[in-house]
Scaffold this active site. Structure first.
Site, PDB file in Angstrom:
ATOM      1  N   HIS A 222      -1.810   0.287  -0.829  1.00  0.00           N
ATOM      2  CA  HIS A 222      -2.331  -1.012  -1.293  1.00  0.00           C
ATOM      3  C   HIS A 222      -3.341  -0.864  -2.436  1.00  0.00           C
ATOM      4  O   HIS A 222      -3.731  -1.863  -3.043  1.00  0.00           O
ATOM      5  CB  HIS A 222      -2.990  -1.786  -0.139  1.00  0.00           C
ATOM      6  CG  HIS A 222      -2.046  -2.150   0.953  1.00  0.00           C
ATOM      7  ND1 HIS A 222      -0.887  -2.856   0.723  1.00  0.00           N
ATOM      8  CD2 HIS A 222      -2.070  -1.898   2.291  1.00  0.00           C
ATOM      9  CE1 HIS A 222      -0.238  -3.028   1.871  1.00  0.00           C
ATOM     10  NE2 HIS A 222      -0.930  -2.452   2.833  1.00  0.00           N
TER      11      HIS A 222
ATOM     12  N   ASP B  65       4.607   1.374  10.973  1.00  0.00           N
ATOM     13  CA  ASP B  65       4.196   0.079  11.539  1.00  0.00           C
ATOM     14  C   ASP B  65       5.365  -0.898  11.593  1.00  0.00           C
ATOM     15  O   ASP B  65       5.186  -2.066  11.967  1.00  0.00           O
ATOM     16  CB  ASP B  65       2.980  -0.519  10.795  1.00  0.00           C
ATOM     17  CG  ASP B  65       3.032  -0.360   9.291  1.00  0.00           C
ATOM     18  OD1 ASP B  65       4.068   0.086   8.755  1.00  0.00           O
ATOM     19  OD2 ASP B  65       2.018  -0.699   8.643  1.00  0.00           O
TER      20      ASP B  65
ATOM     21  N   HIS C 187       4.215  -3.090   5.380  1.00  0.00           N
ATOM     22  CA  HIS C 187       3.573  -3.914   4.344  1.00  0.00           C
ATOM     23  C   HIS C 187       4.020  -3.475   2.953  1.00  0.00           C
ATOM     24  O   HIS C 187       4.240  -2.291   2.717  1.00  0.00           O
ATOM     25  CB  HIS C 187       2.044  -3.783   4.439  1.00  0.00           C
ATOM     26  CG  HIS C 187       1.485  -4.119   5.791  1.00  0.00           C
ATOM     27  ND1 HIS C 187       1.265  -3.166   6.769  1.00  0.00           N
ATOM     28  CD2 HIS C 187       1.113  -5.305   6.318  1.00  0.00           C
ATOM     29  CE1 HIS C 187       0.766  -3.756   7.845  1.00  0.00           C
ATOM     30  NE2 HIS C 187       0.665  -5.051   7.620  1.00  0.00           N
TER      31      HIS C 187
ATOM     32  N   ASP D 273       6.748   1.536   4.666  1.00  0.00           N
ATOM     33  CA  ASP D 273       5.712   0.890   5.481  1.00  0.00           C
ATOM     34  C   ASP D 273       6.075  -0.588   5.672  1.00  0.00           C
ATOM     35  O   ASP D 273       6.741  -1.191   4.829  1.00  0.00           O
ATOM     36  CB  ASP D 273       4.362   1.012   4.765  1.00  0.00           C
ATOM     37  CG  ASP D 273       3.192   0.529   5.593  1.00  0.00           C
ATOM     38  OD1 ASP D 273       2.504   1.376   6.187  1.00  0.00           O
ATOM     39  OD2 ASP D 273       2.956  -0.705   5.650  1.00  0.00           O
TER      40      ASP D 273
HETATM   41  C1  OKP Z   1      -2.190  -1.193   5.751  1.00  0.00           C
HETATM   42  B1  OKP Z   1      -0.872  -0.441   5.710  1.00  0.00           B
HETATM   43  C2  OKP Z   1      -3.561  -8.224  10.289  1.00  0.00           C
HETATM   44  C3  OKP Z   1      -4.473  -8.089   9.109  1.00  0.00           C
HETATM   45  C4  OKP Z   1      -4.348  -6.729   8.547  1.00  0.00           C
HETATM   46  C5  OKP Z   1      -4.562  -5.402   6.550  1.00  0.00           C
HETATM   47  C6  OKP Z   1      -3.263  -4.705   6.770  1.00  0.00           C
HETATM   48  C7  OKP Z   1      -3.280  -3.388   6.065  1.00  0.00           C
HETATM   49  C8  OKP Z   1      -2.095  -2.551   6.368  1.00  0.00           C
HETATM   50  N1  OKP Z   1      -3.333  -9.592  10.632  1.00  0.00           N
HETATM   51  N2  OKP Z   1      -4.649  -6.687   7.179  1.00  0.00           N
HETATM   52  O1  OKP Z   1       0.092  -0.993   4.858  1.00  0.00           O
HETATM   53  O2  OKP Z   1      -0.306  -0.178   6.991  1.00  0.00           O
HETATM   54 ZN    ZN Z   2       1.442  -1.120   6.740  1.00  0.00          ZN
END
Ligand code: OKP
Ligand code: ZN
Length: 328
Positions: free
Chosen positions: A145, A270, A183, A181
């Site tokens: 990120h 994840d 995200h 990932d």
């Molecule tokens: C980092 B990686 C959950 C809020 C989480 C940040 C997520 C970061 C993920 N409702 N906000 O991509 O695993």
């Molecule tokens: Zn993630």
């Protein structure tokens, strides 16, 4: 601690994650395990704004000098349409300028972890350069990120992007990044968006409904020289192996057509059905299948650890990808 759905809760991204993965690697006798070497910061500043890197290194000291405790987080943010060329002088202003969420506090030990995480990715890249077929960088905190001049989403510096850039500087003509990932890897996408020597392909939760919200749509294809070298597969909540693996097939076809010298996998697990902050439904055995499918590309491969927060199964899920790859 982390602000989650309006409450302060223990951070999901915690040191134990790396320990558990390392334990599982030992259990199944994967390896050898190599400690990270230290690399000069210029590898990081080749990708990131030097002032942001220095800011992350020093933010906690400044925070403490103001008599504050806890982690350094902003109370405001840069809004779109602002004249954002001037970096504020105040610490709170600079926090607002450089980070895009409240889940990524700078603490007393952040810099050591962040630098160690970058060094881990660079050490693994060096192993590939020295002839290994594959290496796994057990990075923590994650990195995908983090963009040129912003950080957030538990990420400070973009370990995978820094490794990719180093691999290109070492002479590779083409590097492909496969980000699996849950995200979207908004930082990695942004860093390479205008480049054709790095193909970025990502499978992730549709940003219409999921963090990081402002990138990861299917129509983001790259710009200028990089046009056609960015490929997103946004998928809906509830996606399981059948639909996810179809996207993987399409992602792998594009990567095969590109013909990279090296493949870098931003490895988040994840996507697991038991993940506490995510909504895909991959099972433990799917991670073995996934590793096998990645191996079918037959490219030198650098795995860089990103997310995965179901700590009880984290080691199993990560190592399943690696053993799936190894056994293929
Ligand atoms: C980092 B990686 C959950 C809020 C989480 C940040 C997520 C970061 C993920 N409702 N906000 O991509 O695993
Ligand atoms: Zn993630």
């Amino acid at each position: 601690m982390e602000l989650f759905e309006g409450s302060i809760v223990p951070a999901f991204e915690k040191p134990q994650r790396a320990e558990l993965i390392r334990q599982r690697i030992n259990e199944v006798h994967l390896g050898p395990i190599v400690n990270a070497s230290e690399f000069p910061l210029r590898f990081a500043t080749a990708v990131h704004d030097l002032r942001m890197v220095a800011f992350i290194e020093n933010a906690y000291t400044e925070w403490e000098q103001l008599g504050r405790t806890g982690g350094a987080i902003p109370y405001s943010f840069l809004a779109r349409g602002c004249c954002c060329n001037a970096v504020p002088v105040s610490l709170d202003g600079r926090l607002a300028y450089y980070t895009f969420d409240v889940a990524t506090p700078v603490t007393r030990t952040s810099w050591q972890a962040v630098k160690g995480s970058v060094d881990t990715a660079l050490t693994a890249a060096k192993l590939l350069h020295d002839g290994e077929r594959a290496a796994f960088a057990l990075c923590r905190p994650p990195g995908h990120h983090a963009g040129t001049d912003y950080y957030g989403g538990y990420c400070f510096l973009n370990n995978a992007a820094i490794a990719v850039n180093a691999i290109v500087e070492e002479g590779s003509q083409r590097v492909a990044v496969l980000d699996i990932d849950y995200h979207h890897g908004n930082g990695t996408q942004e860093i390479f968006y205008r480049r054709d020597d790095v193909l970025f392909v990502s499978i992730h939760a549709d940003p219409t409904h999921e963090f990081p919200f402002f990138s990861g749509h299917a129509d983001e294809a790259g710009a200028s020289d990089g046009e056609g070298f960015n490929l997103n597969f946004p998928l809906p909540a509830g996606t399981g192996w059948k639909v996810w693996s179809e996207a993987l097939g399409n992602a792998l076809s594009r990567i095969a057509a590109y013909g990279p010298d090296v493949l870098v996998v931003s490895l988040g697990v994840d996507t697991y059905h038991g993940d506490p902050i995510s909504h895909f439904l991959l099972g433990q055995e799917d991670f073995i299948r996934l590793g096998k499918r990645i191996a079918s590309l037959q490219r030198p491969t650098l795995f860089v650890m990103e997310g995965g927060y179901a700590v009880d199964e984290l080691g199993i899920n990560v190592v399943n990808v690696l053993t799936g790859y190894e056994g293929a």
